[in-house]
Design an enzyme around this catalytic site. Structure first.
Site, short mmCIF file in Angstrom:
data_model
loop_
_atom_site.label_atom_id
_atom_site.label_comp_id
_atom_site.label_asym_id
_atom_site.label_seq_id
_atom_site.Cartn_x
_atom_site.Cartn_y
_atom_site.Cartn_z
N SER A 594 13.92 15.87 33.90
CA SER A 594 12.98 16.69 33.12
C SER A 594 11.70 15.89 32.86
O SER A 594 11.01 15.53 33.82
CB SER A 594 13.65 17.15 31.82
OG SER A 594 12.90 18.18 31.22
N ASP A 669 16.54 27.32 37.21
CA ASP A 669 16.04 26.59 36.06
C ASP A 669 15.00 27.44 35.35
O ASP A 669 13.87 27.60 35.81
CB ASP A 669 15.42 25.26 36.52
CG ASP A 669 15.14 24.31 35.38
OD1 ASP A 669 14.91 24.79 34.25
OD2 ASP A 669 15.11 23.09 35.62
N HIS A 701 18.62 24.22 34.21
CA HIS A 701 18.02 22.90 33.96
C HIS A 701 19.07 21.81 33.81
O HIS A 701 18.80 20.64 34.06
CB HIS A 701 17.15 22.97 32.70
CG HIS A 701 16.20 21.82 32.54
ND1 HIS A 701 15.29 21.46 33.51
CD2 HIS A 701 16.02 20.95 31.51
CE1 HIS A 701 14.59 20.43 33.08
NE2 HIS A 701 15.01 20.10 31.88
#
Length: 729
Positions: A594, A669, A701
Site C-alpha cells: 500500500s 482492490d 487490498h
C-alpha cells in the site's frame, strides 16, 4: 588454522547440536495458524462492573456462545446463550447488548462489503424469555438498540428503518435512498475508509430522536471493477469513489423525531462550501446533538452543539493547524455536560477538559509524548484512564490521572505494549500485554493501583511451541538519519557472525501517523522475517519522518510532499546500514504494501544506486489515483499542488529503474485500484524496463483467501532469494 581447547570444542559441538535440533520456520507454518495466539474475543464489561462476557467457540459442536465470567474469581458464572440451543441460528459471530442488558443482538451470516461495512442477518435474544426475534428477513446494516432496548434502528438499501420489538412493527423513515445516488445513515465509501466509521446515525438519550447523515453521491465519479469469478462472463462492480480533486458527496445532517414522525435538516450559523461531517454524538441532554465539521483541507475542525428541538446551533470549539487536524473519537460528555477532548494543539496529542460552552477548564495531560488511547472517566473517583507512549514511543502503558491533571499513576508495569478494557464501574481492568518476545498476556488488574490480581490467558503453549523454532531476537535501537533519531528494529540470523557480510532486506510502511517499529508481539510478517533471517538475511525496519507518536511536527513534516522526505530517510538509512561491516551494500532490498508499496517503488527508482531490488504490493503509483479525504488531508488537491503530486509519484520515475522489481496487485482492490499498477506497468513497458509482476484475480487490498497469502509470500520469497540471496551461505 585456529586451535581450540577441548572445552571450547565441546561448547561449539553442543551449540551446533542445539541449533540443528531447532525447527526452521516455513511459509506453511506462518499461514496455517501454527503461530496463532489465544485471545479474548468480543470482550464486554457487564453493567454491574463485577462480570464480563466473551464470545466462545466450541469446535466440537461448531457452536458459539456468550459466556459470563466473574471478574474477581475469573470463574464462569453462566452461559447466557448458545447457538446450539437456538433453532433459528446455527452460528453467530458477534453480539451487542442493549443498555439494560435485557436483550442481545446476535449477528449471523455476515458478509463484508468494504473494509469495515458488512451485511448480515440479525436476531434479538431476550434474556428473560429466551425468545429469539429476527430483525428483518433481509440482510441489514448496523442494527442498533434504542436506549431503552425496545427498538432497533438499522440500514437497508440506503434507507433507515426502525423495528419495534414490542409490537413487531417496522417503520421506514427515509425513502429516497438509491444505489450510487443517495445514502441515509450509512457512510459512503470514502467516509468508511478514511473517517473509519460506517454507522452514520445515532439515538438520543431518551430514544425519541435519531440523528443521521445523508450522503448525496450524485456528482461523485464512478469507479468500476471487473469481477472475473468462474462463470462464462465476468460481472462488474460499480461504486462511487471520489479521487483527489474530484467531487465529494454532498452531506447534510438530519434529525428524525419519532413522536412527530418528522425529519428536519440541521442548519448551522456558518456557511460551509465544501466540507465533511466526520462525527456526530448526542450529549447527555436529550435534545442537544454534537457534530464535528471540517473543511475540505481538513485543517480546521469545528465542534457544534445543536438544539434538536429549536433547531439552533452554537459553535463551541475550533481546532486549527497549518497542516491538518485529526478527527477525535474521544469526545466524552460528563454529568455536568462539560466534555473531554483530545488535541495536538500543543504539539503532542493530549487530553483537555472544556465547559459545555467550549471554554477551557484545563489541559489534563501534557509533555513531549502522545496519548494514544482514551479509556474513559470514572465519576466516582474523578479519574481519567488512558494509554500513552510516555515510556518511549515504541511502548504503550496504561495510566490514570485526576480530572484536574494531578496524581498520575502508571497502571501497567511491563515494558512493551499494554492496553486496557475497564469494567463498567472502573473497579477492574483486563490488561493485554505483549512485547517482541512475549505473546499476548491477559491479566485482571486493579484499576486503582494497577496491581495484577490474576492471570487470565498467558499463551504458554505458544511460547513453548515457539521455543522449538530457531527464532532471532528483534533488536530495537535508533539511527541518526537526516538530523533525526529514527526508531529502528533489526533481525539478524541466529548464527550471526560479525566477520561475515549479509544481504539487507528492509521493510517499511511510512504512511502519515503510522508506526512499524513497535515493541509488540510478532505478526505474520515478523515470522516471515524470522524465516528470512534463518536463510541468512538481515531484516530491518526504520520509521522515518511522517510516521507517528513522536509529536505533530515530526508527523506533519511530509505535508504537501508525500514520498519526498520519507524516501530520503529510507535511502539514507540504507546507506548508513550498508556501511556496517557485516552488511553487503551491493545487496540491499526493500519492500512494502500500500503506502509502503508506493515507497518501495520510489526507492528502487530514485534510489537506484542503493537498492538492488524491491517488492511493491498494492502500491499507490500516483496520488492522483487515490481518494479525496486521505490524499487531500496531506497534499491538498492536485489543482493546488500539482508538483507535489507528480514529482513524488513513482509512475513518473520508471525510467530510473536499474535493479530488480516485483509488482503485485489484486484486481478487486476497491481501495488502491489496480489501475495504479496497470498505469505503472504501461509506463515501465514504454520505458523499455524489464520487471516482474503478479496479479491476483478478484482479490482486494488484503490479497487473501484460500492459498492466496501462501502463494504471495512464496512468490516474494523466491524473488528475494533469486535477486538478493544468491550469495547466501
Amino acid at each position: 588454522m585456529k586451535h581450540y581447547t577441548p572445552l571450547l570444542l565441546l561448547f561449539f559441538l553442543m551449540t551446533g547440536l542445539i541449533s540443528a535440533q531447532q525447527k526452521q520456520i516455513t511459509l506453511e507454518d506462518i499461514w496455517n495458524g501454527t503461530f496463532r495466539t489465544e485471545r479474548m474475543e468480543s470482550l464486554h464489561s457487564m453493567a454491574n462492573g463485577q462480570e464480563y462476557s466473551v464470545l466462545d467457540f466450541n469446535r466440537e459442536s461448531r457452536s458459539t456462545s456468550i459466556d459470563i465470567y466473574d471478574y474477581k474469581t475469573l470463574s464462569k458464572v453462566k452461559t447466557l446463550v448458545s447457538s446450539s440451543d437456538l433453532s433459528d441460528i446455527d452460528f453467530f459471530t458477534d453480539y451487542t447488548f442493549s443498555d439494560d442488558e435485557s436483550k442481545v443482538l446476535l449477528a449471523t451470516q455476515v458478509e463484508s462489503i468494504f473494509r469495515r461495512s458488512t451485511l448480515g442477518y440479525y436476531f434479538v435474544f431476550d434474556t428473560a424469555t429466551k425468545s429469539v426475534t429476527a430483525i428483518s428477513d433481509d440482510k441489514i446494516q448496523e442494527p442498533t438498540f434504542s436506549p431503552d432496548g425496545t427498538k432497533v434502528a438499522y440500514g437497508l438499501n440506503n434507507n433507515l428503518f426502525i423495528k419495534d420489538l414490542k409490537t413487531g412493527e417496522t417503520t421506514q423513515f427515509t425513502s429516497d435512498g438509491v444505489d450510487n445516488k443517495i445514502i441515509n445513515g450509512i457512510t459512503d465509501w470514502v467516509y468508511e475508509e478514511e473517517f473509519a466509521f460506517v454507522r452514520a446515525f445515532e439515538w438520543n438519550a431518551t430514544g425519541d430522536k435519531i440523528a443521521f447523515i445523508r450522503f448525496d453521491e450524485t456528482k461523485v465519479p464512478e469507479f468500476s471493477m471487473d469481477l472475473f469469478g468462474k462463470d462464462l462472463y465476468p460481472t462488474q462492480d460499480v461504486f462511487k469513489y471520489p479521487k483527489a480533486g474530484e467531487a465529494n458527496s454532498d452531506v447534510s445532517l438530519h434529525v428524525f423525531d419519532l413522536k412527530q414522525n418528522k425529519i428536519t435538516e440541521v442548519t448551522l450559523d456558518k456557511s460551509y462550501s465544501d466540507f465533511y461531517i466526520p462525527r456526530i454524538k448526542w450529549t447527555n441532554e436529550a435534545n442537544v446533538l454534537s457534530a464535528q465539521y471540517t473543511n475540505r483541507h481538513q485543517n480546521e475542525l469545528d465542534l457544534w452543539m445543536i438544539d434538536a428541538s429549536a433547531m439552533t446551533s452554537k459553535l463551541v470549539l475550533t481546532d486549527k493547524d497549518q497542516a491538518y487536524v485529526d478527527v477525535t473519537d474521544n469526545l466524552t460528555f460528563l454529568e455536568d455536560n462539560s466534555f473531554i477532548w483530545t488535541s495536538e494543539k500543543d504539539g503532542y496529542n493530549h487530553i483537555y477538559h472544556y465547559k459545555k460552552d467550549g471554554s477551557l477548564i484545563n489541559q489534563i495531560t501534557n509533555g513531549n509524548w502522545e496519548v494514544t488511547n482514551y479509556y474513559g472517566y470514572d465519576k466516582k473517583s474523578k479519574k481519567i484512564f488512558y494509554q500513552s507512549v510516555e515510556n518511549g514511543s515504541i511502548n504503550r502503558d496504561v495510566y490514570s490521572i485526576s480530572l484536574k491533571g494531578k496524581n498520575k499513576t502508571r497502571l501497567s508495569d511491563k515494558e512493551g505494549t499494554n492496553s486496557a478494557s475497564f469494567s463498567a464501574n472502573f473497579t477492574y481492568f483486563i490488561n493485554t500485554y505483549s512485547s517482541a518476545t512475549t505473546p499476548p498476556l491477559y491479566t485482571l488488574n486493579s484499576a486503582k493501583s494497577g496491581k495484577v490480581l490474576k492471570t487470565i490467558i498467558d499463551n504458554k503453549d505458544l511460547k513453548d511451541q515457539i521455543a522449538a523454532y530457531d527464532i532471532s531476537k528483534k533488536e530495537f535501537s535508533t539511527i541518526k538519519v537526516n538530523g533525526n533519531d529514527l526508531n529502528m528494529w533489526m533481525i539478524k540470523p541466529s548464527d550471526f557472525d560479525p566477520s561475515k557480510t549479509y544481504p539487507l532486506f528492509m521493510y517499511q510502511y511510512s504512511g502519515p501517523g503510522s508506526q512499524s517499529v513497535a515493541n509488540t508481539w510478532l505478526s505474520a510478517n515478523d515470522f516471515w522475517y524470522e524465516m528470512l533471517a534463518e536463510k541468512g538475511y538481515i531484516v530491518a525496519c526504520v520509521d522515518g519522518r511522517g510516521t507517528g507518536l513522536k509529536g505533530a511536527a515530526f508527523k506533519k513534516a511530509t505535508q504537501k510532499e508525500l514520498g519526498k522526505f520519507e524516501l530520503e530517510d529510507q535511502i539514507q538509512a540504507a546507506k548508513q546500514l550498508g556501511d556496517l561491516s557485516y552488511i553487503d551494500k551491493e545487496r540491499i532490498g526493500i519492500w512494502g504494501w500500500s503506502f509502503g508499496g508506493f515507497m518501495s517503488s520510489n526507492a528502487i527508482f530514485k534510489g537506484n544506486d542503493v537498492f538492488k531490488m524491491a517488492i511493491a504490493v498494492a502500491p499507490v503509483t500516483s496520488w492522483r489515483f487515490y481518494d479525496s479525504i486521505y490524499t487531500e488531508r496531506y497534499m491538498t488537491t492536485p489543482q493546488e499542488n500539482a508538483s507535489g503530486y507528480d514529482e513524488n509519484s513513482p509512475i513518473n520515475h520508471v525510467d530510473k529503474l536499474k535493479g530488480d522489481f516485483l509488482l503485485v496487485h489484486g484486481t478487486a482492490d476497491d481501495n488502491v485500484h489496480v489501475q495504479n499498477s496497470m498505469q505503472m506497468i504501461e509506463a515501465l513497458i514504454q520505458a523499455n524496463k524489464q520487471f516482474d509482476w503478479m496479479i491476483y484475480p478478484d482479490k482486494n487490498h488484503g490479497i487473501y483467501g484460500g492459498n492466496t497469502r501462501l502463494h504471495l509470500y512464496t512468490k516474494m520469497t523466491n524473488f528475494l532469494d533469486e535477486k538478493l540471496g544468491d550469495k547466501i551461505k
